[in-house]
Structures are given as C-alpha cells and as structure tokens.
Design an enzyme around this catalytic site. Structure first.
Site, PDB file in Angstrom:
ATOM      1  CD  GLU A 101      -2.928  -1.066   2.380  1.00 29.13           C
ATOM      2  OE1 GLU A 101      -4.090  -1.423   2.051  1.00 29.13           O
ATOM      3  OE2 GLU A 101      -2.659  -0.399   3.470  1.00 29.13           O
ATOM      4  CB  CYS A 114       3.452   7.722   2.438  1.00 30.00           C
ATOM      5  SG  CYS A 114       3.683   6.410   3.734  1.00 30.00           S
ATOM      6  CB  CYS A 121       7.201  -5.002   8.516  1.00 31.03           C
ATOM      7  SG  CYS A 121       8.491  -4.068   9.425  1.00 31.03           S
ATOM      8  CB  CYS A 125       6.427  -1.542  15.829  1.00 30.00           C
ATOM      9  SG  CYS A 125       8.072  -1.237  15.237  1.00 30.00           S
ATOM     10  CB  CYS A 128       3.049  -0.484  13.020  1.00 30.71           C
ATOM     11  SG  CYS A 128       3.269  -0.425  11.353  1.00 30.71           S
ATOM     12  N   GLY A 172       6.982  -1.632   5.735  1.00 26.80           N
ATOM     13  CA  GLY A 172       8.420  -2.409   5.758  1.00 26.80           C
ATOM     14  C   GLY A 172       9.205  -1.375   6.576  1.00 26.80           C
ATOM     15  CD  GLU A 173      13.797  -0.002   9.258  1.00 28.91           C
ATOM     16  OE1 GLU A 173      14.615   0.795   8.610  1.00 28.91           O
ATOM     17  OE2 GLU A 173      12.944   0.448  10.356  1.00 28.91           O
ATOM     18  CB  SER A 204      10.634   7.032   8.357  1.00 28.77           C
ATOM     19  OG  SER A 204      10.333   6.613   9.734  1.00 28.77           O
ATOM     20  CB  SER A 227      10.109   5.229  14.073  1.00 30.53           C
ATOM     21  OG  SER A 227       8.695   4.943  14.370  1.00 30.53           O
ATOM     22  CG  LEU A 228      12.930   7.984  20.101  1.00 27.64           C
ATOM     23  CD1 LEU A 228      14.119   7.306  20.080  1.00 27.64           C
ATOM     24  CD2 LEU A 228      13.086   9.477  20.441  1.00 27.64           C
ATOM     25  CG  HIS A 229       7.230   5.797  18.420  1.00 26.72           C
ATOM     26  ND1 HIS A 229       6.640   6.880  17.813  1.00 26.72           N
ATOM     27  CD2 HIS A 229       7.408   4.867  17.309  1.00 26.72           C
ATOM     28  CE1 HIS A 229       6.545   6.832  16.441  1.00 26.72           C
ATOM     29  NE2 HIS A 229       7.088   5.612  16.264  1.00 26.72           N
ATOM     30  CG  ASN A 303      -3.345   7.395  12.942  1.00 24.79           C
ATOM     31  OD1 ASN A 303      -4.253   8.032  12.951  1.00 24.79           O
ATOM     32  ND2 ASN A 303      -2.163   7.441  12.490  1.00 24.79           N
ATOM     33  CB  CYS A 346       1.378   7.540  10.777  1.00 25.26           C
ATOM     34  SG  CYS A 346       2.716   6.998  11.210  1.00 25.26           S
TER      35      CYS A 346
END
Length: 357
Positions: A101, A114, A121, A125, A128, A172-173, A204, A227-229, A303, A346
């Site tokens: 996507e 995007c 992936c 995480c 996600c 994906g990463e 990212s 992508s820390l969080h 989200n 996201c």
C-alpha cells in the site's frame, strides 16, 4: 509410469535491473548501436514506460528483441480509496501478485507520497498494523520507483499538482532493504529519472544503528527520520522489539556519527500514547535524547488498529508535553492524522488478504 516432472517456469528478467552500462553492453553484444541504451533507459525511468511498445523512437525490431529477452514488471494500482480529507490510499499489485500500500497525502503547500519498501515487515512494532504481517520479501528499486510514479499520476489527476515530497514511511523497514531503497532514491533524483530534489525525500527507520551510519558514510542526501516513540529502553523494548538489539545507546552513537559526517539534523517521530509515554518524565527523557544532535520532534497522533489497544493521550497532557519541550528550545510539530477513515493514516497500512505463497 509417468516420469514427467514439473518444469519450472522461467520468467524474463526485469530490464530495469540493468544499469545503463549493462544495457549498453547487452545491446552491443546483440548487434545494436550503443547510443540506443540511453534512449531505452530514458523510456524506462524518465518516461516510466510500462511496455516496450511505448518506445516510439526505438525501431520495431529492437523493441521486439527487448520484449523477447526482458520484461518491465510495472506496478499497477489494484484498488484506490479517497478519504474525506482528500488522502488517497492505493493497493499496488506487484508482478508476482503480492500487494503493498501507498498513500498520497495532500496539503495546500505540498503533495506527499508515502511509499512502501517491503511486502509486510519483520519488526513487529506493537502499534503498527504492518508489524502484525509477515515479511514476504523486499521490493526492488523499480517497484518503489513505480509507487512514486503512480502516486504522482494521482496527484496530477486529483489536484493538478505534482508531488513535492516523498516519505519512506509505508510498509516495511527501509534500512532492512537498504540497497534497493538507495537505488530508488538515486533514480528518483536522477536527471534521467524523476529529477526530484533529495532534500524533499525522507527515509524513516525504526532504528537500525549500523545502517544509519552507512547512510551517512554513503553520502545519501535524503533526510533521516527516527521512529522513536520512547526515550527509555524499557518502554521502547515493550513496543519496538528492535530496540533490544539496537538500544538507545547504540542509536545515540549512530546519530552522532550521522551528524558528524553529514552536518544535518534528524527528525524524531513520537506517538504520544495515553498512560504510557505521555508524562513530563517521558518528556524530560525525550529532551535529553534530543540534545545529542540538532533535531526536530514530530509528535504524531496515534491511529487505532485492530490488533492493539493503545489510546491517544488527552489534549491537556499533550499540551503539557508540547510546552515542556518547546519551552526548553526544541522544535516541536504536531502531525494530525490524514486518511484515518480509509485506514491510510500512519501505522494503519496493512494488506488483510493473504499474500500468495
């Protein structure tokens, strides 16, 4: 007794896996003039041809020869959804029937694509949707490139404006598909590609320390986002298992190296979850991490997804979090979700249908 075994079907190589020099060498070996390589290469990348038949300044004989030996595995839009806010989410069908996507995110001053870098992936995480899929395979550079082309076509059709920005923040990463991601950026920014400026592209990562260093050492001009969080190993381990092998200390070392080599700031992405990472202590930890190198902070709205029960922090706690950081000199932006009604925001990208074996 039947001795006939299954014979594997041999598929033609995607011609876009050849470099310009490779293509030139192949043409000369097959009795063609070397200058034809540049013509064909521009059709493949600058004009994003989906078939050899489109190459109308190339002889019919050469087009037929190319078609006999090669394929153009162009990415197609399988489905397209338009959000109430103008966001467009596409399911892209790949040559092997896998689906990824991608999203067109429109703002008045910019149009952003995007794009995805992997089918599924491997990082799991917890917040996600893609993290709950299996990783099937990496995308090749042309498949990433084609997403940009298709989304640019959507932007021109829907808004009359070309893309201004690209973010590698889809499925994906990117750092685990480093070579193909960097090749796609090279083609996107090339004069005989899409000709976009590298400063308009952001990669990212969930935090692969050695690849952050490599991105700096390779002289990649695109921007870097982490992508820390959570700026606390214990909390980050809970939501991002990759932190167990790429700790905050390892990331600090990689980020220092990145800034020393490139001189550029990075962006930290931080979803503020209710009763998880939204206290002033969390803000203080983020502040300390942010002092390592010049940076900006993007606070991102969470989200919801089916597999997780995280909740956004409330407005009062969010405002206190923002004030704590901004009052101490950090550049803080709040990113509101776009396309949430079509699962395009996201962290929401996922393909619910089972991928082909």
């Amino acid at each position: 007794m039947n001795l006939i075994a299954d014979i594997p079907v041999l598929t033609k190589k995607d011609i876009r896996k050849l470099s310009l020099d490779d293509l030139k060498a192949w043409l000369v070996e097959n009795g063609e003039k070397a200058f034809r390589a540049k013509q064909v290469y521009e059709w493949l990348w600058k004009h994003a041809a989906q078939s050899f038949a489109e190459m109308n300044n190339v002889s019919l004989a050469l087009r037929e020869k190319l078609d006999q030996h090669f394929a153009i595995n162009a990415v197609q839009v399988a489905t397209e959804q338009l959000s109430n806010d103008g966001t467009i989410k596409s399911a892209f069908k790949l040559y092997d029937s896998n689906i990824v996507e991608g999203v067109l995110i429109p703002h008045e001053e910019r149009k952003t694509a995007c794009v995805s870098s992997q089918v599924g992936c491997s990082l799991t995480c917890k917040f996600c949707a893609t993290g709950y899929m299996d990783r099937v395979r990496n995308l090749d550079a042309a498949e990433i490139y084609d997403q940009v082309v298709r989304i640019n076509e959507q932007s021109m059709r829907q808004y009359g404006q070309p893309l201004s920005n690209i973010v590698y923040m889809g499925m994906g990463e990117p750092m685990l598909n480093y070579a193909n991601v960097m090749k796609s950026i090279e083609r996107i920014t090339a004069h005989d590609g899409l000709g976009m400026a590298a400063r308009r592209i952001t990669v990212s990562t969930a935090g692969i320390a050695k690849m952050i260093k490599k991105m700096a050492d390779d002289g990649v001009k695109a921007n870097l986002a982490l992508s820390l969080h959570a700026a606390n190993d214990e909390k980050r381990n809970q939501i991002m298992p990759i932190n167990e092998t790429n700790s905050l200390e390892a990331l600090k070392d990689a980020l220092k190296h990145y800034h020393q080599v490139t001189g550029r700031k990075v962006t930290y992405e931080y979803i503020v979850f209710d009763n998880f990472n939204d206290t002033l202590q969390d803000a203080e930890e983020l502040l300390r991490f942010s002092k390592i190198i010049p940076c900006k902070i993007n606070l991102i709205e969470y989200n919801p997804i089916e597999n997780a029960d995280f909740v956004n922090t409330d407005d009062d706690r969010l405002q206190a979090f923002i004030y704590y950081l901004a009052d101490r000199g950090l550049q803080v932006n709040v990113r509101r979700s776009r396309g949430k009604d079509i699962d395009a925001a996201c962290g929401q990208l996922a393909v619910k249908e089972k991928q082909p074996a």
